[in-house]
Design a protein around this motif. Sequence first.
Motif, short mmCIF file in Angstrom:
data_model
loop_
_atom_site.label_atom_id
_atom_site.label_comp_id
_atom_site.label_asym_id
_atom_site.label_seq_id
_atom_site.Cartn_x
_atom_site.Cartn_y
_atom_site.Cartn_z
N PRO A 48 0.81 -1.23 0.00
CA PRO A 48 0.00 0.00 0.00
C PRO A 48 0.84 1.27 0.00
O PRO A 48 0.44 2.27 -0.61
N GLU A 49 2.00 1.22 0.64
CA GLU A 49 2.81 2.43 0.74
C GLU A 49 3.92 2.49 -0.32
O GLU A 49 4.78 3.35 -0.27
N ARG A 50 3.92 1.52 -1.23
CA ARG A 50 4.89 1.52 -2.33
C ARG A 50 6.34 1.49 -1.87
O ARG A 50 7.19 2.19 -2.40
N VAL A 51 6.61 0.69 -0.86
CA VAL A 51 7.98 0.51 -0.38
C VAL A 51 8.24 -0.99 -0.27
O VAL A 51 7.42 -1.71 0.31
N TYR A 151 0.06 -4.04 6.91
CA TYR A 151 -0.06 -2.63 6.56
C TYR A 151 0.22 -1.74 7.77
O TYR A 151 0.95 -0.75 7.69
N TYR A 152 -0.33 -2.11 8.93
CA TYR A 152 -0.06 -1.33 10.15
C TYR A 152 1.43 -1.31 10.46
O TYR A 152 1.97 -0.30 10.90
N ALA A 153 2.08 -2.47 10.25
CA ALA A 153 3.51 -2.55 10.54
C ALA A 153 4.29 -1.62 9.62
O ALA A 153 5.16 -0.85 10.06
N GLN A 154 3.93 -1.65 8.35
CA GLN A 154 4.59 -0.78 7.37
C GLN A 154 4.37 0.69 7.74
O GLN A 154 5.29 1.50 7.72
N LYS A 155 3.14 0.99 8.10
CA LYS A 155 2.79 2.36 8.44
C LYS A 155 3.53 2.85 9.69
O LYS A 155 3.92 4.02 9.77
N ALA A 156 3.75 1.94 10.65
CA ALA A 156 4.46 2.32 11.88
C ALA A 156 5.88 2.79 11.58
O ALA A 156 6.45 3.60 12.30
N VAL A 157 6.45 2.27 10.50
CA VAL A 157 7.80 2.66 10.12
C VAL A 157 7.76 3.95 9.30
O VAL A 157 8.56 4.87 9.52
N LEU A 158 6.83 4.01 8.37
CA LEU A 158 6.82 5.14 7.42
C LEU A 158 6.18 6.38 8.02
O LEU A 158 6.55 7.50 7.66
N HIS A 159 5.24 6.18 8.94
CA HIS A 159 4.57 7.33 9.57
C HIS A 159 4.51 7.12 11.07
O HIS A 159 3.44 6.95 11.64
N PRO A 160 5.68 7.09 11.74
CA PRO A 160 5.70 6.78 13.17
C PRO A 160 5.03 7.87 13.99
O PRO A 160 5.08 9.04 13.63
N THR A 161 4.39 7.45 15.08
CA THR A 161 3.78 8.43 15.98
C THR A 161 4.40 8.38 17.36
O THR A 161 4.25 9.30 18.14
N GLY A 162 5.08 7.29 17.69
CA GLY A 162 5.60 7.12 19.05
C GLY A 162 6.69 8.12 19.37
O GLY A 162 7.58 8.35 18.57
N PRO A 163 6.65 8.72 20.56
CA PRO A 163 7.64 9.73 20.93
C PRO A 163 9.04 9.15 21.11
O PRO A 163 10.02 9.87 21.00
N LEU A 164 9.14 7.84 21.34
CA LEU A 164 10.46 7.26 21.58
C LEU A 164 11.15 6.80 20.31
O LEU A 164 12.27 6.33 20.33
N TYR A 165 10.46 6.91 19.23
CA TYR A 165 11.06 6.42 17.99
C TYR A 165 12.22 7.31 17.57
O TYR A 165 12.10 8.53 17.54
N CYS A 166 13.37 6.68 17.32
CA CYS A 166 14.57 7.46 16.98
C CYS A 166 14.98 7.13 15.55
O CYS A 166 15.71 6.17 15.33
N PRO A 167 14.54 7.89 14.57
CA PRO A 167 14.81 7.55 13.18
C PRO A 167 16.31 7.52 12.86
O PRO A 167 16.75 6.73 12.03
N GLU A 168 17.10 8.31 13.55
CA GLU A 168 18.52 8.37 13.22
C GLU A 168 19.27 7.09 13.58
O GLU A 168 20.35 6.81 13.09
N LYS A 169 18.62 6.29 14.48
CA LYS A 169 19.28 5.04 14.92
C LYS A 169 19.28 3.98 13.83
O LYS A 169 20.12 3.10 13.80
N LYS A 170 18.27 4.02 13.00
CA LYS A 170 18.13 2.96 12.00
C LYS A 170 18.36 3.53 10.61
O LYS A 170 18.06 4.68 10.35
N GLU A 171 18.86 2.66 9.77
CA GLU A 171 19.08 3.07 8.38
C GLU A 171 17.75 3.36 7.69
O GLU A 171 16.79 2.64 7.85
#
Length: 171
Positions: A48-51, A151-171
């Motif tokens: 759905p998210e084309r990734v 789809y929810y799993a994909q969305k959690a990565v592409l459009h994260p909402t959690g305050p603890l998510y640190c995008p710089e940690k992961k490639e």
Amino acid sequence: MRKDVRILLVGEPKVGKTSLIMTLVSEEFPAVVPYRAEEITIPADVTPERVPTHIVDYSEAEQTDEQLYQEISKANVICIVYSVNNKNYLCSPFTVCVCFRVPLILVGNKSDLVEHSSMETVLPIMNKYTEIETCVECSAKNLKNISELFYYAQKAVLHPTGPLYCPEKKE
Ligand code: GTP
Ligand code: MG
């Protein structure tokens, strides 16, 4: 834009991790499954998210703790699978996953076996761990909510909402 998404399924033995993956792929509930499904890659144009999306299974019977930690550290999102008819299974893999600060999805499989939802048990857990993006109840057997869960799993990565998510940690 991310170049891909890596989804890891963890959880106690026999909760249905492999069945969920095989059901997604074949659109039918497999009578017999191996302990661990081969890693699959869903091409961008059918997600759905084309990734491009990699789905990775885990089995205690075939993998060491070391291999599990390696997979957790590579994952962009982790689905913690439990079976709704045995909610005790819900808690065990938490500590590990929460330490890695990856977004988590709680997946209550085998909803065909119960009449009542497990949400009462799940909501307090969701409130406690901000890493948990969402929860979903599904059934590999009845093909219920299978594509939604991925789809929810994909969305959690592409459009994260959690305050603890640190995008710089992961490639
Ligand atoms: P391990 O690889 O041992 O960790 O187990 P697993 O989590 O991969 O579970 P697996 O997919 O092997 O399924 C375990 C058993 O549960 C099998 O007998 C499946 O047929 C059954 N099962 C899986 N999903 C469902 C479901 O949605 N409903 C019901 N009723 N049974 C299911
Ligand atoms: Mg398995």
